[in-house]
Write a protein that holds these residues in place. Structure first.
Motif, short mmCIF file in Angstrom:
data_model
loop_
_atom_site.label_atom_id
_atom_site.label_comp_id
_atom_site.label_asym_id
_atom_site.label_seq_id
_atom_site.Cartn_x
_atom_site.Cartn_y
_atom_site.Cartn_z
N GLU A 36 0.82 4.34 -2.98
CA GLU A 36 0.73 5.65 -2.88
C GLU A 36 1.76 6.37 -3.33
O GLU A 36 1.59 7.47 -3.84
CB GLU A 36 0.44 5.92 -1.40
CG GLU A 36 -0.99 5.29 -0.83
CD GLU A 36 -1.62 6.32 0.17
OE1 GLU A 36 -1.40 7.37 0.22
OE2 GLU A 36 -2.21 5.76 1.20
N ASP A 51 0.80 -1.08 -0.01
CA ASP A 51 0.06 0.06 0.04
C ASP A 51 1.06 1.11 0.01
O ASP A 51 0.41 2.20 -0.59
CB ASP A 51 -0.97 0.15 1.37
CG ASP A 51 -1.92 1.00 1.33
OD1 ASP A 51 -2.65 1.44 0.20
OD2 ASP A 51 -2.01 1.67 2.44
N GLN A 96 1.36 9.20 -6.39
CA GLN A 96 1.59 10.58 -6.23
C GLN A 96 2.52 10.98 -7.22
O GLN A 96 2.41 11.96 -7.87
CB GLN A 96 2.23 10.72 -4.75
CG GLN A 96 2.38 12.02 -4.45
CD GLN A 96 3.45 11.95 -3.12
OE1 GLN A 96 4.35 11.53 -3.16
NE2 GLN A 96 3.11 13.08 -2.15
#
Lengths: 203, 203, 203, 203
Positions: free
Chosen positions: C64, C60, C68
Motif C-alpha cells: 500500500e 500488504d 501510494q
DNA sequence: CATGAATGAGGTTTCATTCAT
DNA sequence: AATGAATGAAACCTCATTCAT
C-alpha cells in the motif's frame, strides 16, 4: 475489549516467576550451559518465543535469577540498618544466614552450583563489589570496638569462613554438623570476651 | 636416524602437557563451555586433529586437568605418610596449601568454577570421597590429642574454613590478605596451647 | 452520543495514514526486513493487533505504501489526460517530477531505498507494467511527430534518464546540480528544434 | 600426512568462489533477507557449518560479493590509467560498462537491489566516495577540452544517465533495447562534433 | 604423527501472526 | 476498536568431532 493494565501486569508477574523458578531448578541441576532454552520452555509449559518476551537473552535470565538470590542474602545483614552491629545482631546474622540456607537447601545448592560459572560470576562479583564497602565498614567497626588487631582482615576472614561453611553444608547437608559449627563460629568470631575486657579497662 | 621409543614418549608427554596447560589457562579465564577446542588448538600451536590424538574428547581433557589438580592438592596433606600430624606438619599443611594455590591461581580458579558442574562434579566428588576418611581420621586424632571437644566437628570446620579462604583468595587475589589470614587460621585451628596444657596435665 | 459513521471513517482513515507514514519512515531508514511489526506499532503508538486490523500482513502494508507513492508519481504525467503531450507539458512533466522529489526529499530517499528490494520490486514492476503502454504510446507519438527515429527507444531512454537523475539527486542532494541538469534533460529530450524543422517542412 | 599448504589454499580458493557464486545467484533472484544460509549451503552442496568456515556471517558474505562487483566496475574506467580519456576510450567505457552488466546481470540486479540497504549501503557509499574525485577529474577534463559549458555538471549528468540506463536494463533485460540506447548515449555524451569544431577554431 | 576442511546436530534468537479478553 | 501475551516456524550461528590426505 483488552485486559486492564492490572491484569496484564499480573500475568507478566506470575509468568516471569514461573520461568525463573523453572530455570533455576534446571540450571542448578544441570548447569547453565547444558540447560537449553528449549528445555526450560518445555518444562515451564510455554513456547521458546514467550521466554524471550520476558528475558532478552539466556544470560539476562540467569542474571536476574542470581540477582534475586543475592538480594535475599544481603538482607540478612544489618537488619535494622543503623550501621552498627551489636553482639546480638552478630549472633542473629550468623544464625539467620544459615537458617536461610537450611530452609531452602535446594535453592541454595543450586545457587552455589552456578554462581561460580563465568557468565554468572561476573554478576556476582559486581554485586559483591557493591556490598563489600558497607560490609567491611560495619564489621571492622565491630572488631575495632572489641580490640581486635587488624579488624579489616578479621572481617574478611569471617566472611570467608561463612562462605566455606555454607558451601560445605550445602554440598552434603546430612553429614555436615551445621549447628555445632554455627556455635564454633560465634565462639571464634564474635569476640565477646574481648569486648568485656575492653569495657573493664574503660572503668 | 629414527628416534628411540623413549624420545617419542618424551615428545608425547611434553605435547600433552602443552595442551593441558593451554587448555587450563583458557578454561580458567573463559570457562569450560565458552572455550572451544579450536581456540585451544590454535593457542597451543597445533591442529584440532592432533588434540584428539591426545584426548579422546573435550570432557576427557577437562577431567585430566582436574584430576591433576586434585592429586597435587592431596599430596600436601600428611607429607611423610605416617598417619600422624605434628604441629609443624599442621603449619606446613596450611602454608603449603595456600602456596600451592598462590602459585597456580588459574588452576584453582577453574577448579572452583567447574567443580560443581555436571561433567566434572562426578570426578571431584569421587576423588574427595576417597580422600575424606583418611583426612578425618588424621585430623580428629590431632584434635583429640589436644583435648578439643568434638574433634571430628573441628576437623570439618577446619576443612570448611580452608575452602572458604581459598575460594575468597582465588576470587580476588589482589585484595584478599592471604598471609595474615593464614596466620589467623593457624592461631585458631592448630590448638597449640591446648596441647601444652594437655602435656602438663599428663605429668 | 455515538459517533456518526462518517466520523468513524475519518478516524480509520487517519489511523491508517499514521501507520503508513510511520512504517515508511522506518522501512526507509532500516529497510523492510529489519523493521519489525512490533517496532512500527510501538512507534505509531498502537498495538500490534490493531495494525492487523488495518493491513492484513506486513507485505500488504508495504504494498500500500509503495502504491501510494507510485500513484503520486504517475499523476505528473499527462496532466490534462488528453493523451497528447505538448512541448509545454513535456517541460512541466520534467520540472514537476523533480519538484515533487525536491519538496519531499526524505520521502523519496526512503522510497528509492526500498523500491528495489524484492518484495517491493514485484509490486513496482507490476504497476510500471500497467503504466508503460500508456506512457510509451504518448511519448512515442510525441517523438514521432518530431521526426525522431526509433521513437519508442527514445521514450525508453528518456525514462531511464529520469530514473538515473532522480536516483543520483536523492542519493546526495547537496552535491547534485539538479537545476542545471533539468535544463540539460529538456535540451536533449524535448526535441523542440526537430519539431520546428518538422513544422517548417510541413509548410 | 597432511596436505601441503598449497593444496589447502587451492581448496579454500575454489570453495570460496563456489559459495560466493551460489549466494550471488540466490541473493539476486530472491533478495538478501529472503535467502537463507541453509538454502545457499544446500544449493552449493555443502553444509551450513562450512559456509561459516569461509565467511564469518551472512553480512560478511554479502559485503565480499558487493566489493568484488565494485572492483570490477571501477576497472572499466580509464583502462590505460594515464588520466586522460580519448574519444575511443569514451566509446570503450560505455560499451564495456554495459557489456560487463550484460555478462553478469545477476550481480548487477543484486547490486542495485541492495546497494541502498542498511547492511550494504555503508560499504557502497565508501567505495563510491573513493572513486568519485578521480572520475570527475577525468570526465570534466574531457568535456572541457570539447568546449562543453559546465563540464562538471555534464560529467555528473553522464554518470546519472549510465546509472539510469543500467538500472532499467537490469530490471527488464528482455524488453530494454540496450544496444540502440548505448548508441544514443554515445551520440549525446561523447561530444565528438564539439571537439572537431574546437579543433577547427584552433587552426 | 599431523593437518584443517567438512559435517551435522543442536543452540539461541527473531518475528509475523493469532486470539482471548 | 483495541490490547499484548502467546505461538511456532524458521532464521543465524557454533562447535565437538571425524576423516581424507
Amino acid at each position: 475489549m483488552p485486559r486492564t493494565e492490572d491484569q496484564y501486569e499480573q500475568i507478566r508477574e506470575s509468568k516471569k516467576k514461573l520461568i525463573m523458578d523453572t530455570a533455576l531448578e534446571l540450571f542448578a541441576n544441570q548447569g547453565y550451559y547444558p540447560t537449553s532454552i528449549s528445555i526450560i520452555a518445555k518444562k515451564a509449559g510455554i513456547s521458546k518465543g514467550l521466554l524471550y518476551n520476558y528475558f532478552k537473552s539466556k544470560e539476562d535470565l540467569i542474571k536476574e535469577i542470581i540477582n534475586q538470590g543475592i538480594d535475599e542474602l544481603f538482607e540478612t545483614f544489618d537488619p535494622d540498618r543503623d550501621g552498627v552491629l551489636t553482639e546480638d545482631e552478630f549472633d542473629y546474622l550468623v544464625h539467620e544466614n544459615f537458617r536461610l540456607i537450611k530452609n531452602n537447601i535446594q535453592h541454595w545448592k543450586l545457587f552455589f552450583a552456578i554462581s561460580m560459572q563465568p557468565p554468572v560470576f561476573k554478576v556476582v562479583k559486581e554485586r559483591i563489589g557493591e556490598f563489600m564497602p558497607k560490609y567491611i565498614n560495619i564489621m571492622a567497626k565491630y572488631y575495632n570496638k572489641r580490640g581486635v588487631s587488624n579488624p579489616v582482615t578479621e572481617a574478611l576472614f569471617f566472611g570467608a569462613v561463612m562462605d566455606g561453611v555454607s558451601l560445605n553444608y550445602v554440598a552434603d547437608p546430612d553429614k555436615f554438623p551445621l549447628e555445632e559449627i554455627t556455635q564454633k563460629i560465634i565462639d571464634v568470631f564474635s569476640h565477646k570476651n574481648s569486648q568485656k575486657e575492653q569495657n573493664e579497662k574503660n572503668k
